[in-house]
Design a protein around this motif. Sequence first.
Motif, PDB file in Angstrom:
ATOM      1  N   VAL A 112       0.858  -1.192   0.000  1.00 35.30           N
ATOM      2  CA  VAL A 112       0.000   0.000   0.000  1.00 35.30           C
ATOM      3  C   VAL A 112       0.890   1.237   0.000  1.00 35.30           C
ATOM      4  CG1 VAL A 112      -1.846   1.226   1.188  1.00 35.30           C
ATOM      5  CG2 VAL A 112      -1.742  -1.277   1.279  1.00 35.30           C
ATOM      6  N   SER A 113       0.712   2.101  -0.983  1.00 38.37           N
ATOM      7  CA  SER A 113       1.550   3.300  -1.081  1.00 38.37           C
ATOM      8  C   SER A 113       0.926   4.499  -0.378  1.00 38.37           C
ATOM      9  CB  SER A 113       1.833   3.635  -2.552  1.00 38.37           C
ATOM     10  OG  SER A 113       0.617   3.815  -3.269  1.00 38.37           O
ATOM     11  N   SER A 114      -0.415   4.593  -0.364  1.00 32.38           N
ATOM     12  CA  SER A 114      -1.036   5.736   0.297  1.00 32.38           C
ATOM     13  C   SER A 114      -2.494   5.459   0.616  1.00 32.38           C
ATOM     14  CB  SER A 114      -0.940   6.994  -0.578  1.00 32.38           C
ATOM     15  OG  SER A 114      -1.663   6.824  -1.783  1.00 32.38           O
ATOM     16  N   VAL A 115      -3.016   6.222   1.577  1.00 38.24           N
ATOM     17  CA  VAL A 115      -4.423   6.167   1.980  1.00 38.24           C
ATOM     18  C   VAL A 115      -4.917   7.602   2.083  1.00 38.24           C
ATOM     19  CG1 VAL A 115      -6.089   5.440   3.724  1.00 38.24           C
ATOM     20  CG2 VAL A 115      -4.063   4.047   3.283  1.00 38.24           C
ATOM     21  N   ASP A 118      -3.398   4.649  11.026  1.00 39.76           N
ATOM     22  CA  ASP A 118      -3.152   4.111   9.683  1.00 39.76           C
ATOM     23  C   ASP A 118      -2.084   3.025   9.739  1.00 39.76           C
ATOM     24  OD1 ASP A 118      -2.631   3.586   7.047  1.00 39.76           O
ATOM     25  OD2 ASP A 118      -2.026   5.629   6.513  1.00 39.76           O
ATOM     26  N   CYS A 152      -1.745   0.967   7.143  1.00 40.04           N
ATOM     27  CA  CYS A 152      -1.675   0.533   5.740  1.00 40.04           C
ATOM     28  C   CYS A 152      -0.566   1.205   4.941  1.00 40.04           C
ATOM     29  CB  CYS A 152      -3.015   0.802   5.058  1.00 40.04           C
ATOM     30  SG  CYS A 152      -4.403  -0.142   5.720  1.00 40.04           S
ATOM     31  N   THR A 153      -0.448   2.532   5.056  1.00 28.74           N
ATOM     32  CA  THR A 153       0.477   3.270   4.211  1.00 28.74           C
ATOM     33  C   THR A 153       1.911   2.768   4.379  1.00 28.74           C
ATOM     34  OG1 THR A 153      -0.917   5.245   4.336  1.00 28.74           O
ATOM     35  CG2 THR A 153       1.364   5.554   3.643  1.00 28.74           C
ATOM     36  N   PHE A 185      -7.510   3.583  -1.114  1.00 27.74           N
ATOM     37  CA  PHE A 185      -6.224   2.929  -0.867  1.00 27.74           C
ATOM     38  C   PHE A 185      -5.520   2.773  -2.208  1.00 27.74           C
ATOM     39  CE2 PHE A 185      -9.080   1.691   2.478  1.00 27.74           C
ATOM     40  CZ  PHE A 185      -8.309   1.612   3.628  1.00 27.74           C
ATOM     41  N   ASP A 227      -2.527   0.965  -4.053  1.00 33.46           N
ATOM     42  CA  ASP A 227      -1.647  -0.179  -3.849  1.00 33.46           C
ATOM     43  C   ASP A 227      -1.320  -0.794  -5.194  1.00 33.46           C
ATOM     44  OD1 ASP A 227      -3.764  -2.378  -4.425  1.00 33.46           O
ATOM     45  OD2 ASP A 227      -4.718  -1.126  -2.904  1.00 33.46           O
TER      46      ASP A 227
END
Length: 354
Positions: free
Chosen positions: A194-197, A218, A220-221, A251, A253
Motif C-alpha cells: 500500500v503506497s497511500s491512503v 493508519d 496501511c500506508t 487505498f 496499492d
Amino acid sequence: MQRHHIATTGFIARILALALLSSGLLVAAAPSSLATTAPALVPAQTLPPNVTGTSFPVQTVGTTSPTQTVTFTATGGGVGILATPTVTGTDTSDFALSFPPSGGCVTGTALLSGDTCTIWVAFTPTAAGVRTATMTVTDTATDAPQEVALSGVGQVVATGVSPAVLNFYNQAIGTTSTARAVALVNGGPTTITVSSVGLITGTPTSSRPDFSIVPGSDTCTGQQVAPNAACTVGIVFSPTAEGSRTGFIYFVDNGTGSPHLGLLLGRGVHTAGYWLSASDGGIFAFGPGASFFGSTGSIKLNQPIVGIAATPDSGGYWEVATDGGIFAFGDAGFCGSTGSITLNKPIVGMAPAL
C-alpha cells in the motif's frame, strides 16, 4: 507265527484307505486324493474407492483446501499397488496427492481381502471456474486401473475495502463520532504493498471534510499486506452541516483494481434534545437540538395520542393516536395511517424508518 512285510524297495507303497458309504459298500481310495491343498491367493475382483468422485467446495484461487480422504478396499482376494497414484486430465496441477505415514496407497502396498489403503487429495485452484482432473491407481485387481474423478471450483476474491459502505448514521453537528475501522483486505494470491491512503469529500456543500483519519491509526500506508490478510485505518465523522454527508476512503496499492474505494456515510443533526408528547398531542421541546414544529394540542382528537417519532435529521416528527391516525410536522412526510380502519386492538407506539 510268520510275519509278512510289504516290500518297499524300488516300489512306491500305496496304502488304500477304506471308506464306508451310506449304501454300506466299502470302497478303496488312495490317501492322496483326500489331501487338502491351500488354494492360491485369488485376485481381487475389484479395488473400489469409498467415493465415486471427489468434489471440493468453492476455493479461492491460489489457496489450498483442506485435504479430502479417498480410501480403497480390496475385495475378493489379494491385490498389490503397482505404482504410486497419479493425477491426469485438464487441470492436473490444481490437485495434489499425499499419503498418511502408514496405510497409504503407495508402490508395493499389498492388500488382502478387506484391507484398505488411503490417499489424501488437496485442491489449489490456479484459475477461476470449474477445475477437473482424474486420479489413477494402478494395481493388480482385475478391474485395474482404478480411477476417481476430481473436481472443484476456483474463485477470484477481489482485493477491496471492508466494509464497502461505512455508515455513521446520526451525529450532532459540531461533535465527533467514535472512531470506526475500515480495512483493506487482500483477496489475491500474492502480497501487495500500500503506497497511500486518503479521503475524498463527497458532499459538495461541505466547507471542510466531514470524515477524517484518526492520527496514528493508519496501519496501511507503506505496509505490505499478505494474501487473505488486511490492514486498517480509523475513521471519525464530524458533520459540518445538517443532513446526509458522504465521503470516500481510497487505498492506492499494487493490487488488481487499485485504487480501492470505500463509501462513507453519515447524517448531521442538530445538537441534543428531545420532545415530550401529551395525550392531546401537545408538544414540549427540550434542548437546542429539538425544535418545535407544531402539535395537535389545539385540535379535537377522536382518540388520544400515544406515541411520537422524530425524522432521521431531527427536522420533524410524527404523532400517532390509538386508532393509528398520523399527524406529521416539520419535514416528516405523511405516508398513510390506520385512522379509517377498525382495529382489533389500539395502536400503542410507532418507530421511524431511518
